[in-house]
Design a protein around this motif. Structure first.
Motif, PDB file in Angstrom:
ATOM      1  N   THR A 272      51.872  79.391  38.195  1.00 56.54           N
ATOM      2  CA  THR A 272      50.595  79.354  39.239  1.00 56.54           C
ATOM      3  C   THR A 272      49.488  80.338  38.855  1.00 56.54           C
ATOM      4  OG1 THR A 272      52.115  78.864  41.148  1.00 56.54           O
ATOM      5  CG2 THR A 272      50.093  79.418  41.583  1.00 56.54           C
ATOM      6  N   ASN A 273      49.790  81.485  38.519  1.00 56.25           N
ATOM      7  CA  ASN A 273      48.591  82.505  38.155  1.00 56.25           C
ATOM      8  C   ASN A 273      48.175  82.132  36.690  1.00 56.25           C
ATOM      9  OD1 ASN A 273      49.432  83.833  40.158  1.00 56.25           O
ATOM     10  ND2 ASN A 273      50.672  85.461  39.242  1.00 56.25           N
ATOM     11  N   CYS A 274      49.020  81.511  35.741  1.00 52.27           N
ATOM     12  CA  CYS A 274      48.398  81.075  34.453  1.00 52.27           C
ATOM     13  C   CYS A 274      47.411  79.757  34.620  1.00 52.27           C
ATOM     14  CB  CYS A 274      49.637  80.676  33.492  1.00 52.27           C
ATOM     15  SG  CYS A 274      50.412  82.240  33.000  1.00 52.27           S
ATOM     16  N   LEU A 275      47.968  79.017  35.545  1.00 56.92           N
ATOM     17  CA  LEU A 275      47.081  77.733  35.629  1.00 56.92           C
ATOM     18  C   LEU A 275      45.903  78.042  36.362  1.00 56.92           C
ATOM     19  CD1 LEU A 275      50.069  75.234  36.558  1.00 56.92           C
ATOM     20  CD2 LEU A 275      48.577  74.913  34.586  1.00 56.92           C
ATOM     21  N   ARG A 276      45.982  78.776  37.410  1.00 60.43           N
ATOM     22  CA  ARG A 276      44.669  79.302  38.367  1.00 60.43           C
ATOM     23  C   ARG A 276      43.759  79.834  37.334  1.00 60.43           C
ATOM     24  NH1 ARG A 276      44.384  78.980  43.403  1.00 60.43           N
ATOM     25  NH2 ARG A 276      46.661  78.890  43.802  1.00 60.43           N
TER      26      ARG A 276
END
Length: 289
Positions: A272-276
């Motif tokens: 989630t953090n990488c995509l965001r």
């Protein structure tokens, strides 16, 4: 909803659809009870079915024709429907399903079918249906080389962009509703997205062997490839995808796994953090196109 009745077969030599003129469709056999008079954005006789010679079939439950002369007035942007292109890679085990709708303005999409064939794809079958005032065309497509559904993310993205490019070409008014109208259409979208709220990412359990990743963000070319690359960077495998382009917004769902199992909380947070991070970085890039 009416289906076609049997009748004599006809073959037409070329594809020409211009305003109110009639259509000649290359490589298709028609069986009919009545041949309707085509007119822009209007429905006509529901008694028509056709199929590509020698293999698949395309069932038309109502036939509609769009004005595609390339110089139509856009009119009031608020009255233009939202174009939707949804690629469903998971529902059918043997084919990739593509849904296309543009309110009540969607035409026969013969040129879109030809463009898909130019990508090395076979339109195995298809239907055109209406629900209220919305016309939806559904294609079942496979790879010509293998006869199997599309698995390659790069080809899935090319399919999506091919359909959107055809919408921009044959329905120029759609550029006011599509994110790619900014660069490739005749009019940029009038309404922009709120940068602070446009990206939403969630990971949910979908059983012991896979998780469901939901991504909602601003649409742009190459978005699917960006998301798949980020998954690969954290060793997450994409098993299937539903790629939904609704005007300015991409609403994508992916069934994902890590070494044959669903994602745990830690890996879900990392993904989630990488995509965001990467999606927000792209959104603020002035040369995003």
């Amino acid at each position: 909803m009416a289906t076609a009745t049997a009748g004599p077969a006809f073959a037409f030599s070329a594809v020409t659809i211009r305003g109110n003129s009639s259509a000649r469709l290359s490589g298709f056999d028609f069986s009919y009870s009545t041949i309707p008079q085509l007119s822009p954005f209007k429905s006509s006789s529901p008694h028509l079915a056709f199929s590509p010679r020698g293999s698949s079939h395309f069932v038309r439950k109502n036939i509609f024709q769009a004005s595609i002369d390339g110089v139509d007035s856009l009119g009031d942007a608020d009255n233009i429907p939202t174009p939707i292109v949804l690629i469903d890679q998971g529902s059918d085990p043997s084919a990739t399903i593509v849904h296309v709708s543009f309110g009540d303005r969607l035409g026969a999409l013969i040129d879109t079918m030809k463009a898909l064939k130019d990508l090395g794809l076979d339109v195995a079958k298809g239907t055109v249906t209406t629900e209220g005032s919305v016309i939806e065309t559904k294609f079942f497509i496979t790879r010509l080389s293998t006869g199997r559904k599309v698995e390659d993310p790069d080809l899935l993205e090319r399919i999506r962009l091919t359909i959107i490019n055809n919408l921009l070409k044959y329905h120029p008014e759609s550029s006011a509703r599509l994110a790619m109208g900014e660069a490739f259409g005749i009019q940029a979208p009038v309404k922009k997205l709120d940068r602070d709220i446009e990206t939403h990412i969630h990971v949910k359990d979908a059983g012991p062997k896979r998780s469901l990743l939901c991504v909602e963000t601003e649409d742009r070319p190459g978005l699917l490839l960006e998301i798949v690359k980020i998954m690969a960077d954290v060793n997450v495998t994409m098993e299937s995808a539903e790629i939904d382009t609704e005007g300015l917004i991409a609403k994508d769902k992916f069934h994902v796994s890590y070494r044959g199992a669903s994602l745990n909380d830690s890996l879900s947070q990392v993904l989630t953090n990488c995509l965001r991070y990467y999606l927000r970085k792209s959104e603020t890039d002035e040369d995003s196109y």
